[in-house]
Design an enzyme around this catalytic site. Structure first.
Site, PDB file in Angstrom:
ATOM      1  N   HIS A   1     118.329  17.501  98.056  1.00 40.96           N
ATOM      2  CA  HIS A   1     117.884  17.916  96.726  1.00 40.96           C
ATOM      3  C   HIS A   1     117.229  16.739  95.992  1.00 40.96           C
ATOM      4  O   HIS A   1     117.893  15.773  95.635  1.00 40.96           O
ATOM      5  CB  HIS A   1     119.107  18.425  95.957  1.00 40.96           C
ATOM      6  CG  HIS A   1     118.808  18.914  94.583  1.00 40.96           C
ATOM      7  ND1 HIS A   1     119.258  18.271  93.454  1.00 40.96           N
ATOM      8  CD2 HIS A   1     118.104  19.990  94.151  1.00 40.96           C
ATOM      9  CE1 HIS A   1     118.859  18.935  92.386  1.00 40.96           C
ATOM     10  NE2 HIS A   1     118.154  19.980  92.767  1.00 40.96           N
TER      11      HIS A   1
ATOM     12  N   GLU B   1     113.465  18.271  99.784  1.00 38.89           N
ATOM     13  CA  GLU B   1     112.877  19.075  98.714  1.00 38.89           C
ATOM     14  C   GLU B   1     111.791  18.340  97.931  1.00 38.89           C
ATOM     15  O   GLU B   1     111.909  17.138  97.685  1.00 38.89           O
ATOM     16  CB  GLU B   1     113.979  19.493  97.727  1.00 38.89           C
ATOM     17  CG  GLU B   1     113.489  20.533  96.744  1.00 38.89           C
ATOM     18  CD  GLU B   1     114.278  20.585  95.446  1.00 38.89           C
ATOM     19  OE1 GLU B   1     114.858  19.582  95.031  1.00 38.89           O
ATOM     20  OE2 GLU B   1     114.284  21.665  94.835  1.00 38.89           O
TER      21      GLU B   1
ATOM     22  N   ASP C   1     109.751  19.078  94.233  1.00 38.13           N
ATOM     23  CA  ASP C   1     109.391  19.871  93.053  1.00 38.13           C
ATOM     24  C   ASP C   1     107.966  19.502  92.683  1.00 38.13           C
ATOM     25  O   ASP C   1     107.619  18.317  92.698  1.00 38.13           O
ATOM     26  CB  ASP C   1     110.319  19.546  91.878  1.00 38.13           C
ATOM     27  CG  ASP C   1     111.733  20.053  92.111  1.00 38.13           C
ATOM     28  OD1 ASP C   1     111.878  21.227  92.495  1.00 38.13           O
ATOM     29  OD2 ASP C   1     112.680  19.278  91.908  1.00 38.13           O
TER      30      ASP C   1
ATOM     31  N   HIS D   1     110.561  16.604  89.026  1.00 44.77           N
ATOM     32  CA  HIS D   1     111.397  17.777  88.753  1.00 44.77           C
ATOM     33  C   HIS D   1     110.956  18.587  87.543  1.00 44.77           C
ATOM     34  O   HIS D   1     111.087  19.795  87.505  1.00 44.77           O
ATOM     35  CB  HIS D   1     112.861  17.371  88.571  1.00 44.77           C
ATOM     36  CG  HIS D   1     113.754  18.536  88.311  1.00 44.77           C
ATOM     37  ND1 HIS D   1     114.198  18.890  87.051  1.00 44.77           N
ATOM     38  CD2 HIS D   1     114.243  19.477  89.156  1.00 44.77           C
ATOM     39  CE1 HIS D   1     114.938  19.980  87.152  1.00 44.77           C
ATOM     40  NE2 HIS D   1     114.990  20.360  88.398  1.00 44.77           N
TER      41      HIS D   1
ATOM     42  N   GLU E   1     108.926  23.355  95.844  1.00 44.35           N
ATOM     43  CA  GLU E   1     109.128  24.338  94.769  1.00 44.35           C
ATOM     44  C   GLU E   1     107.945  24.345  93.822  1.00 44.35           C
ATOM     45  O   GLU E   1     107.531  23.293  93.324  1.00 44.35           O
ATOM     46  CB  GLU E   1     110.411  24.021  93.971  1.00 44.35           C
ATOM     47  CG  GLU E   1     110.603  24.998  92.806  1.00 44.35           C
ATOM     48  CD  GLU E   1     111.827  24.722  91.929  1.00 44.35           C
ATOM     49  OE1 GLU E   1     112.692  23.917  92.336  1.00 44.35           O
ATOM     50  OE2 GLU E   1     111.890  25.300  90.833  1.00 44.35           O
TER      51      GLU E   1
HETATM   52 CA    CA Z   1     114.008  22.152  92.703  1.00 47.38          CA
END
Ligand code: CA
Length: 325
Positions: A33, A60, A62, A75, A166
């Site tokens: 994360h 991950e 973002d 993020h 994301e």
């Molecule tokens: Ca995220």
């Protein structure tokens, strides 16, 4: 004779059982994360390289657009809680006193120093026991730069670690006249992420946007619908028309503790009935909430609740936990 064959059948059933179980365990994935963000400032290249070395399954990203349409790995749509933007570009804040990624070019963003997350109003570090705020020399980077890091490491190590990008706040981007989704999909395509086989999972909280990605933009990628509010979890049947999995807040899986044992909501079993994988967020060893130790938290979700993977700030701990199971 009959009893011998019965014995063999029973024996083979017993001896098969642990094998089936361990295969099932191996399919559970660890998602770093924001990188190994429990140890290094989130979404820095350093945090991604460390997560890679921890043998996670996915790392991950973002994604938010810069002024000149470069997808940046960060993020929030804001800059002021993870960088020194407020001292370097004091006059570039909006009326709400916040500094927006979208107001800065990629070159300007490169001049910022990234730091451990803090509260911009008080200056206080968000997780006090993590990497010290203001120390080190960390920078922002683009999505393409991070893909090149991970693909480069895949080549040099022979591993095959995936990406888990994301799309952040598509409505905000549209209001600003930008189309984040199309730019991200093109970047993915250019780097060879085209279908569900390509070791990429694309996630979004916006249900309309993720549905559009599948149905209008015809993406064949593995899609995960993030779930922020509990009532959205009632739409699993609809999610299954375009998504391959869901990413709920972990509390949506917990019901209550009875005699020291967790009872669960039906979310995981319902999702599995619709053939949706379940990847809850976020397991943190320094934010245990309802749990006493991190092992209990991992055991509860990965074993007892039978989720298919977890987002975690402490990927080494989850990788080791699954290895020992
Ligand atoms: Ca995220």
């Amino acid at each position: 004779m009959k009893s011998i064959s019965l014995f063999l059948v029973v024996f083979s059933l017993i001896s098969c059982k642990p094998k089936v179980k361990s295969e099932k365990m191996n399919t559970k994935i660890v998602i770093a994360h924001r990188g190994a963000s429990g140890y290094l400032p989130e979404h820095t290249m350093e945090a991604k390289a460390m997560a890679y070395a921890m043998n996670v399954n996915f790392i991950e990203q973002d994604l938010v657009l810069s002024k000149d349409d470069v997808p940046i790995v960060i993020h929030d749509i804001y800059l002021d809680d993870v960088t020194d933007v407020a001292t370097k570009f004091a006059n570039r804040k909006r009326n709400d006193n916040r500094y927006y990624v979208i107001d800065f070019t990629y070159d300007e963003l490169q001049t910022l120093k990234v730091t451990e997350r803090f509260n911009p109003k008080t200056g206080e570090q968000f997780y006090p026991n993590r990497f010290p705020k203001g120390k080190g020399n960390f920078k922002l980077h683009s999505f393409a730069e991070e893909i090149e890091l991970i693909q480069g490491l895949n080549k040099s190590t022979g591993k095959n670690i995936g990406i888990y990008p994301e799309i952040k706040e598509p409505k905000f981007h549209q209001k600003e006249g930008k189309n984040l989704t199309e730019i991200v999909l093109k970047t993915l395509y250019d780097y060879g992420y085209k279908t569900k086989k390509d070791n990429c999972i694309l996630q979004c909280f916006d249900t309309k946007e993720l549905e559009r990605i599948r149905k209008d933009l015809k993406s064949e990628l593995f899609l995960v619908q993030l779930i922020e509010f509990e009532e959205e979890a009632k739409n699993l049947q609809h999610f299954a028309t375009y998504a391959d999995g869901i990413g709920p807040w972990y509390k949506q899986i917990l019901d209550k503790k009875v005699d020291g044992e967790w009872k669960f909501t039906t979310l995981v079993s319902d999702a599995h009935q619709f053939n949706l994988k379940v990847h809850p967020y976020t397991l943190r060893a320094d934010q245990l909430d309802d749990f006493t130790i991190f092992e209990e938290m991992m055991e509860t979700f990965l074993i007892a609740a039978n989720v298919d993977g977890v987002f975690t700030d402490f990927p080494d701990l989850v990788v080791n936990f699954l290895k020992e199971k």
